[in-house]
Write an enzyme that holds these catalytic residues in place. Structure first.
Site, short mmCIF file in Angstrom:
data_model
loop_
_atom_site.label_atom_id
_atom_site.label_comp_id
_atom_site.label_asym_id
_atom_site.label_seq_id
_atom_site.Cartn_x
_atom_site.Cartn_y
_atom_site.Cartn_z
N ASN A 1 6.22 1.68 14.66
CA ASN A 1 5.24 2.22 13.71
C ASN A 1 3.83 2.07 14.26
OD1 ASN A 1 4.17 3.02 11.00
ND2 ASN A 1 3.37 0.92 11.07
N GLU B 1 14.48 -1.78 8.78
CA GLU B 1 13.80 -2.46 7.70
C GLU B 1 13.04 -1.39 6.92
OE1 GLU B 1 10.15 -5.67 7.06
OE2 GLU B 1 10.05 -4.13 8.59
N ASP C 1 11.46 -1.86 12.93
CA ASP C 1 10.50 -2.55 12.08
C ASP C 1 9.69 -1.56 11.25
OD1 ASP C 1 8.90 -5.02 11.46
OD2 ASP C 1 7.30 -3.86 12.41
N HIS D 1 6.78 2.44 6.65
CA HIS D 1 5.39 2.80 6.97
C HIS D 1 5.27 3.86 8.06
CE1 HIS D 1 4.02 -0.49 4.45
NE2 HIS D 1 4.93 -1.25 5.02
CA LIG Z 1 2.72 4.70 10.23
#
Ligand SMILES: [Ca+2]
Ligand SMILES: [Ca+2]
Length: 509
Positions: free
Chosen positions: A133, A266, A222, A226
């Site tokens: 991310n 996750e 991970d 997001h």
């Molecule tokens: Ca992002």
């Protein structure tokens, strides 16, 4: 065409089709994930910095883990998830500077290859953490973006050069230079990458292939929730679907090196919001289930577990190979022992829930010792307690504050009432009865302070009962020929001690 020629054509067609079908069958066979769905019942999460220190610098390392593989094998786990091992300035290493490296605090690439080889010799899988991310703000791409207005890596990050843009008012934007801002939900040191850029995807694909060639079996991704945060990019049509597409593209590339590669993510959301992500994953960490299990143990509430079990089949409608990824807590949360107010019996009961529900159950290092830990983060990541005198590869990068009273492995291995031997017993049961890993689960009774479920496959049905009250209870069985697995049966009556469980097998007639 003569009759004989027609026959020859037919034979040719049949041979060709046979060849095509053989290749398809071969590919399908190679993508057979049954090892993961049927055999990998228990995984062990290692926070690398805190686990085992081979060279005495106080910090955990890869050679330390290799030297402790026998411990993990004896505990009975089927594999390890390593928190990030790539070069990074932080102790947790969730801000990566070079995805093709091993951080020098942890060792070398050769150390990693040796760890993989030794784990495989013991029949254990290795799952690596991948932080896709964001990168570190020390990553060469970002350093270039920062110093070079014409950097080829500008499109690799979520940048915004309109200083009056309303996005900047609300989102976690950080100043890059005089004109530009960059997005970093987790802070200025973790700039987020632009996952809509095919060059980034191609880079991440290369990273996965690199590690698969080193023998890695799977990846834990991970912060997938997001990947596409609201307001991060100008146009986000469907954040969930876009994240799934990223994972699918990564999987496709990864399967070229290892057709059985395992993906677990996750996605820290409620069960229903998270379920669509199974389209890009084999496993998803079940955060709602984790909370439900702790609530059951602390308050005797069982309806949340019941609802969860009733929902499990939905995962398979998204991905028929979907695996429920069970856990109690991880490196970001209050440790189980602290969550149950340091009541050892309740912690054992939580383990009984974790290790009897189907799927892959993850144990956070130290959970099997009943280690305690409440935030700040460093305190839920205290040195693993190998020996009472602090030796035996014990790490010392931070002092032990919250586990001064927790017995070490050395003490617990010879104490019949220990948390360690309890975990070992339950993991052994899970390895012995494969329905506990891949069977069909059904709730028989979910009442206040009592729950009974069955987990079934073609070889038989395992019954699991948890007494969540402080009083002993008795259950009269209607089952023909029950065979005890955990706890005792007298005639047709099962007696369950306060805050304890009972497990038995109902043989197929
Ligand atoms: Ca992002
Ligand atoms: Ca070390």
């Amino acid at each position: 065409m003569k009759k004989q020629q027609k026959w020859l054509v037919w034979i040719f067609v049949v041979v060709c089709l046979g060849g095509v079908f053989s290749v398809m069958a071969y590919l399908a066979h190679n993508r057979d994930m049954s090892m993961w769905t049927d055999k990998v019942g228990t995984m062990y999460q290692i926070f690398v910095y805190s686990f085992a220190d081979s060279d005495g610098d106080g910090v955990g390392d890869l050679q330390g883990i290799t030297q402790k593989l026998d411990y993990l094998q004896e505990l009975g786990v089927n594999g390890i998830w390593l928190t990030p091992i790539h070069s990074s300035q932080s102790y947790h290493k969730y801000d990566v500077e070079d995805y093709y490296s091993v951080d020098e605090q942890f060792g070398t690439l050769a150390d990693f290859e040796q760890l993989v080889e030794e784990a495989h010799k013991r029949g254990m899988k290795i799952v690596m953490d991948m932080v896709f991310n964001h990168t570190s703000d020390q990553h060469p791409w970002f350093l270039d973006v920062k110093t070079n207005q014409n950097s080829q890596y500008r499109e690799y990050y979520a940048l915004n050069d309109q200083s009056d843009d309303e996005f900047l008012l609300n989102g976690p934007w950080h100043k890059l230079n005089q004109t530009d801002y960059y997005y970093g939900y987790f802070g200025a040191h973790m700039p987020e990458v632009n996952l809509d850029n095919p060059l980034v995807i191609s880079e991440w694909q290369n990273v996965l292939q690199f590690w698969l060639e080193k023998g890695v079996d799977g990846f834990r991704f991970d912060a997938v929730k997001h990947f596409y945060n609201e307001g991060e990019l100008k146009i986000i049509n469907d954040a969930t679907q876009q994240a799934v597409s990223v994972l699918q593209a990564l999987k496709k590339a990864a399967q070229k090196v290892n057709p059985q590669v395992y993906f677990v993510s996750e996605v820290w959301l409620g069960t229903s919001a998270m379920t669509p992500y199974y389209a890009g994953n084999d496993g998803l960490f079940q955060f709602d289930l984790a909370t439900s299990m702790i609530r059951a143990v602390n308050r005797g509430e069982t309806q949340y577990i019941k609802e969860y079990v009733e929902n499990i089949q939905r995962f398979k409608t998204v991905n028929k190979g979907a695996i429920s990824t069970n856990f109690l807590t991880n490196h970001d949360q209050t440790r189980v022992m602290s969550a149950v107010f340091e009541d050892k019996q309740r912690a054992k009961l939580a383990a009984n829930l974790l290790l009897t529900l189907p799927g892959t159950s993850y144990i956070y290092y130290g959970e099997e010792l009943g280690m305690t830990g409440m935030k700040p983060d460093e305190r839920i990541r205290e040195p693993f307690l190998w020996q009472t005198d602090g030796n035996g590869l014990q790490t010392s990068w931070e002092s032990i504050e919250q586990n001064k009273q927790t017995p070490s492995v050395e003490q617990q291995q010879v104490d019949q009432t220990s948390m360690y031997l309890h975990y070992k017993q339950l993991i052994n049961i899970r390895n012995t009865y494969p329905q506990l890993i891949s069977g069909t689960v059904e709730i028989m009774k979910a009442a206040d302070k009592f729950i009974h479920y069955t987990v079934e496959n073609e070889t038989g049905t395992v019954h699991v009962m948890h007494n969540l009250s402080k009083e002993a209870c008795e259950v009269t069985l209607t089952t023909v020929n029950p065979q005890g697995i955990y706890g005792t049966i007298e005639g047709k009556t099962v007696k369950i001690a306060p805050l304890d469980s009972h497990i038995f097998l109902e043989q197929t007639k």
